[in-house]
Design a protein around this motif. Structure first.
Motif, PDB file in Angstrom:
ATOM      1  N   GLN A  44     -12.027  41.802 -22.865  1.00  0.00           N
ATOM      2  CA  GLN A  44     -13.190  42.641 -23.156  1.00  0.00           C
ATOM      3  C   GLN A  44     -13.751  43.265 -21.890  1.00  0.00           C
ATOM      4  O   GLN A  44     -14.224  44.403 -21.905  1.00  0.00           O
ATOM      5  CB  GLN A  44     -14.271  41.811 -23.865  1.00  0.00           C
ATOM      6  CG  GLN A  44     -13.900  41.353 -25.270  1.00  0.00           C
ATOM      7  CD  GLN A  44     -13.072  40.071 -25.289  1.00  0.00           C
ATOM      8  OE1 GLN A  44     -12.475  39.701 -24.283  1.00  0.00           O
ATOM      9  NE2 GLN A  44     -13.039  39.398 -26.438  1.00  0.00           N
TER      10      GLN A  44
ATOM     11  N   ARG B 136      -8.853  47.927 -35.267  1.00  0.00           N
ATOM     12  CA  ARG B 136      -9.944  47.614 -36.195  1.00  0.00           C
ATOM     13  C   ARG B 136     -11.021  46.772 -35.532  1.00  0.00           C
ATOM     14  O   ARG B 136     -12.216  46.916 -35.849  1.00  0.00           O
ATOM     15  CB  ARG B 136      -9.377  46.875 -37.406  1.00  0.00           C
ATOM     16  CG  ARG B 136      -8.544  47.774 -38.333  1.00  0.00           C
ATOM     17  CD  ARG B 136      -8.046  47.017 -39.550  1.00  0.00           C
ATOM     18  NE  ARG B 136      -7.324  47.895 -40.447  1.00  0.00           N
ATOM     19  CZ  ARG B 136      -6.748  47.497 -41.586  1.00  0.00           C
ATOM     20  NH1 ARG B 136      -6.840  46.209 -41.937  1.00  0.00           N
ATOM     21  NH2 ARG B 136      -6.114  48.356 -42.348  1.00  0.00           N
ATOM     22  N   ARG B 137     -10.633  45.897 -34.619  1.00  0.00           N
ATOM     23  CA  ARG B 137     -11.618  45.025 -33.996  1.00  0.00           C
ATOM     24  C   ARG B 137     -12.346  45.705 -32.836  1.00  0.00           C
ATOM     25  O   ARG B 137     -13.386  45.210 -32.385  1.00  0.00           O
ATOM     26  CB  ARG B 137     -10.939  43.748 -33.500  1.00  0.00           C
ATOM     27  CG  ARG B 137     -10.507  42.858 -34.644  1.00  0.00           C
ATOM     28  CD  ARG B 137     -10.035  41.507 -34.172  1.00  0.00           C
ATOM     29  NE  ARG B 137      -9.805  40.604 -35.280  1.00  0.00           N
ATOM     30  CZ  ARG B 137      -9.347  39.362 -35.154  1.00  0.00           C
ATOM     31  NH1 ARG B 137      -9.089  38.875 -33.939  1.00  0.00           N
ATOM     32  NH2 ARG B 137      -9.159  38.598 -36.209  1.00  0.00           N
ATOM     33  N   THR B 138     -11.806  46.795 -32.323  1.00  0.00           N
ATOM     34  CA  THR B 138     -12.447  47.479 -31.202  1.00  0.00           C
ATOM     35  C   THR B 138     -12.993  48.833 -31.603  1.00  0.00           C
ATOM     36  O   THR B 138     -13.445  49.596 -30.750  1.00  0.00           O
ATOM     37  CB  THR B 138     -11.438  47.648 -30.055  1.00  0.00           C
ATOM     38  OG1 THR B 138     -10.280  48.378 -30.523  1.00  0.00           O
ATOM     39  CG2 THR B 138     -10.997  46.302 -29.517  1.00  0.00           C
TER      40      THR B 138
ATOM     41  N   VAL C 225      -4.545  45.548 -35.861  1.00  0.00           N
ATOM     42  CA  VAL C 225      -5.616  44.560 -35.740  1.00  0.00           C
ATOM     43  C   VAL C 225      -6.514  44.888 -34.548  1.00  0.00           C
ATOM     44  O   VAL C 225      -7.761  44.811 -34.638  1.00  0.00           O
ATOM     45  CB  VAL C 225      -5.020  43.148 -35.599  1.00  0.00           C
ATOM     46  CG1 VAL C 225      -6.104  42.128 -35.250  1.00  0.00           C
ATOM     47  CG2 VAL C 225      -4.307  42.750 -36.882  1.00  0.00           C
TER      48      VAL C 225
ATOM     49  N   ARG D 298      -7.292  34.621 -31.603  1.00  0.00           N
ATOM     50  CA  ARG D 298      -8.196  34.831 -30.468  1.00  0.00           C
ATOM     51  C   ARG D 298      -8.535  33.546 -29.709  1.00  0.00           C
ATOM     52  O   ARG D 298      -9.524  33.491 -28.995  1.00  0.00           O
ATOM     53  CB  ARG D 298      -9.494  35.509 -30.946  1.00  0.00           C
ATOM     54  CG  ARG D 298      -9.266  36.810 -31.644  1.00  0.00           C
ATOM     55  CD  ARG D 298     -10.536  37.344 -32.274  1.00  0.00           C
ATOM     56  NE  ARG D 298     -11.501  37.769 -31.254  1.00  0.00           N
ATOM     57  CZ  ARG D 298     -11.548  38.987 -30.726  1.00  0.00           C
ATOM     58  NH1 ARG D 298     -10.680  39.904 -31.126  1.00  0.00           N
ATOM     59  NH2 ARG D 298     -12.442  39.289 -29.835  1.00  0.00           N
TER      60      ARG D 298
END
Length: 341
Positions: free
Chosen positions: A131, A338-340, A335, A213
């Motif tokens: 991140q 979609r998560r970012t 994936v 994760r």
């Protein structure tokens, strides 16, 4: 007497030039290599050890082959003494060394998948390193692309080199010492499927890391999935290429380089019975005729994969594994987006 060299006085208001900094590698590739340098060093060390072992096996190959020739006790008719041959142990060392290399290459995908799920992806998502990189000049897509591309290149080059050395060390004609081409570990370590398995393990491990994760759960899941994939492909392997059916008395005496899938007989009334080994032990034509008459058989047949099917099977299985790897990579990028988003 020489005149002194005059220099103009320095202007205190003029901006000072910074000292030139030495050039250092930079970019995402270098970042991945530096961050995972421990894994890189282990990989290089493993390749060096494997290369040295396979070079030694290649050198002792002729002596190992000579140690399994027919012998006699006491030596007669030009045959060497069996006790002398057994005392050499070269054939044992050669066989054990080949088995060790074949096993390591066959199951390479398992540690690769566990490492990819834990260290390559899972740990960075768990501790926030990924991140942090995304908030700077690196987009999530570029980050994942570099994470996959760098180890994929290293795995492809290193594994290909190891497979070539292993194939050379086996030496054609070493017979039972080197194992049959269809033995699971021999097959999985002497062709392009070795590289395909490693890349599939990398992709599945990366996907597990992105989904879970967390390092440890991702490592366990990646290991389990790749192990299941390995057993599944081993079970499906005989059906990946059309088989050859051999009929007649040739089916009773098949060469050792043929993978026999099914063996059967044809009865006098035309029924075909599979996995029937009737008359297999017959040696002479008279014994075969007598056995066929007593058993009321009219013919024999066997479904096999000859050695010529090695490359078609390898290429088809490699294609399946690369398709699995490609699908895992595609899902991983989906994936991530979609998560970012």
């Amino acid at each position: 007497m020489s005149a002194p060299t005059l220099r103009p006085p320095s202007d205190p208001a003029a901006p000072s030039r910074p000292a030139p900094t030495p050039l250092r590698p930079s970019g995402l590739t270098w970042t991945v290599l530096r961050l995972h340098r421990a894994a890189l060093l282990v990989w290089v060390a493993a390749l060096l050890v494997a290369g040295a072992l396979m070079t030694w096996l290649y050198v002792i190959g002729p002596d190992a082959r000579a140690a399994v020739v027919p012998c006699a006790t006491p030596p007669t008719d030009g045959l060497p003494d069996c006790a002398t041959l057994r005392a050499i142990h070269t054939d044992e060392n050669y066989g054990v060394g080949l088995d060790l290399v074949a096993t390591a290459l066959s199951y390479l995908m398992l540690p690769v998948a566990a490492w990819a799920g834990a260290a390559l992806i899972g740990r960075e998502l768990e501790n926030g390193t990924a991140q942090l990189a995304w908030t700077q000049s690196v987009t999530p897509v570029r980050w994942l692309a570099a994470k996959l591309a760098v180890p994929a290149v290293l795995l492809t080059v290193g594994t290909t080199t190891a497979v070539v050395l292993h194939t050379v060390a086996r030496r054609d004609g070493n017979g039972p010492l080197a194992g049959a081409w269809y033995d699971p570990e021999v097959y999985a370590s002497t062709g392009p499927v070795t590289v395909a398995y490693a890349l599939a393990g990398l992709a599945l491990g990366a996907l597990a890391g992105l989904v879970l994760r967390k390092a440890l759960p991702a490592a366990g899941a990646a290991f389990a999935v790749t192990l299941a994939l390995s057993y599944l492909m081993q079970a499906l392997r005989p059906s990946l290429w059309p088989t050859t059916t051999i009929t007649g008395r040739t089916a009773l005496d098949l060469p050792p380089d043929v993978l026999v899938l099914e063996h059967g007989v044809v009865t006098s009334d035309g029924r075909r019975i599979g996995n029937d080994l009737a008359c297999v032990g017959s040696e002479t034509q008279d014994q075969i005729r007598a056995c066929m008459k007593n058993s009321r058989l009219s013919d024999f047949w066997a479904t096999v994969h000859p050695e010529s099917h090695f490359w078609p099977l390898q290429l088809v299985e490699s294609g399946v594994l690369l398709a699995v790897a490609g699908a895992a990579v595609a899902v991983a990028f989906t994936v991530l987006r979609r998560r970012t988003a």
